[in-house]
Design a protein around this motif. Structure first.
Motif, PDB file in Angstrom:
ATOM      1  N   ILE A 164      -9.909   1.239  -0.357  1.00 31.51           N
ATOM      2  CA  ILE A 164      -9.436  -0.115  -0.054  1.00 31.51           C
ATOM      3  C   ILE A 164     -10.492  -0.937   0.675  1.00 31.51           C
ATOM      4  O   ILE A 164     -10.315  -2.148   0.818  1.00 31.51           O
ATOM      5  CB  ILE A 164      -8.111  -0.114   0.726  1.00 31.51           C
ATOM      6  N   SER A 221      -2.695   5.477  -5.269  1.00 29.57           N
ATOM      7  CA  SER A 221      -3.719   6.476  -5.613  1.00 29.57           C
ATOM      8  C   SER A 221      -3.228   7.485  -6.640  1.00 29.57           C
ATOM      9  O   SER A 221      -3.906   8.475  -6.899  1.00 29.57           O
ATOM     10  CB  SER A 221      -4.163   7.224  -4.349  1.00 29.57           C
ATOM     11  N   THR A 259      -4.150   5.774   0.249  1.00 28.33           N
ATOM     12  CA  THR A 259      -4.837   4.479   0.271  1.00 28.33           C
ATOM     13  C   THR A 259      -5.396   4.157   1.648  1.00 28.33           C
ATOM     14  O   THR A 259      -6.561   3.800   1.785  1.00 28.33           O
ATOM     15  CB  THR A 259      -3.905   3.339  -0.179  1.00 28.33           C
ATOM     16  N   PHE A 294       0.835  -1.195   0.000  1.00 32.41           N
ATOM     17  CA  PHE A 294       0.000   0.000   0.000  1.00 32.41           C
ATOM     18  C   PHE A 294       0.873   1.249   0.000  1.00 32.41           C
ATOM     19  O   PHE A 294       1.790   1.368   0.829  1.00 32.41           O
ATOM     20  CB  PHE A 294      -0.888   0.059   1.250  1.00 32.41           C
TER      21      PHE A 294
END
Length: 241
Positions: free
Chosen positions: A230, A189, A100, A95
């Protein structure tokens, strides 16, 4: 996370020539077989700094290793097409921390983020956070999520080049012991995050809309899927099946 996706990406670029992978090859012999599985030598390759430092000599040394010959790329594609229906077990989710798990403002927690990460880890999936923030700032953001121990590894500027380079995703692979790039999912993102995921060879690159960029931008950058947040990741990965 099918191998057919890898074949499509390989058709679009000389992925095996990425300097990090070339340097790994020059250092340790070929760490990756033709089906994308990392060999045991990869575990001993050292830090990403060791890898990047070898890039100056990688070009001259790469051709000495015939275990992975980029001229055989058509054969690789054929093998991938034959295995297109064969799933790869998920081992690692990377991540990009800001955008996120927390919104682009760096302080607003994405609803459900902690639950999603907990679900992944309970299922035996390793979790890595990557960020361009200094270590102290990154830990402050992680504390917003409720625990400093959510991730198996947290990587920042000291660990390699940031997006669009794949250094941090590949370092996460090293640090967590994941065995295949196909078994890694990269979630980000930004367009540069999508580029980094693709360059790393990740089995799935997912864009989320909790950052500063829109769906069209993330899709155009090569995301395999774009989701609202997410919170939708478990369903995308088949945890709701």
């Amino acid at each position: 996370m099918h191998s057919a996706r890898r074949a499509a990406r390989r058709a679009g670029g000389d992925w095996a020539q990425h300097p990090v992978l070339r340097a790994l090859t020059a250092q340790k012999g070929t760490p990756m077989t033709k089906d994308g599985i990392l060999t045991s030598e990869f575990d001993d390759a050292g830090t990403i700094d060791d890898v990047v430092a070898a890039t100056e000599t990688a070009d001259d040394e790469f051709d000495e290793y015939d275990e992975f010959d980029v001229t055989d790329i058509d054969e690789v594609r054929r093998e991938d097409d034959e295995d297109a229906d064969e799933d790869v077990d998920l081992e690692l989710v990377v991540f990009d921390l800001v955008g996120t798990t927390v919104m682009a403002d760096g302080v607003t927690v994405v609803p459900g983020a902690e639950d999603v990460i907990g679900l992944l880890r309970d299922a035996g999936v390793k979790v890595a956070f990557t960020t361009g923030l200094p270590a102290s700032s990154a830990q402050a953001v992680i504390r917003l999520l409720g625990s400093e121990d959510l991730a198996d590894v947290v990587l920042g500027p000291a660990d390699g080049r940031s997006d669009p380079y794949p250094d941090l995703a590949l370092t996460a692979l090293l640090r967590t012991g994941a065995t295949s790039v196909e078994a890694m999912v990269v979630v980000g993102s930004t367009a540069s995050g999508m580029a980094a995921g693709i360059a790393s060879g990740a089995g799935l690159v997912v864009g989320v809309l909790t950052g500063a960029e829109d769906e069209a931008t993330l899709s155009d950058a090569g995301a395999d899927a774009v989701i609202g947040s997410i919170a939708e990741l478990p369903a995308l990965l088949g945890f709701d099946d």
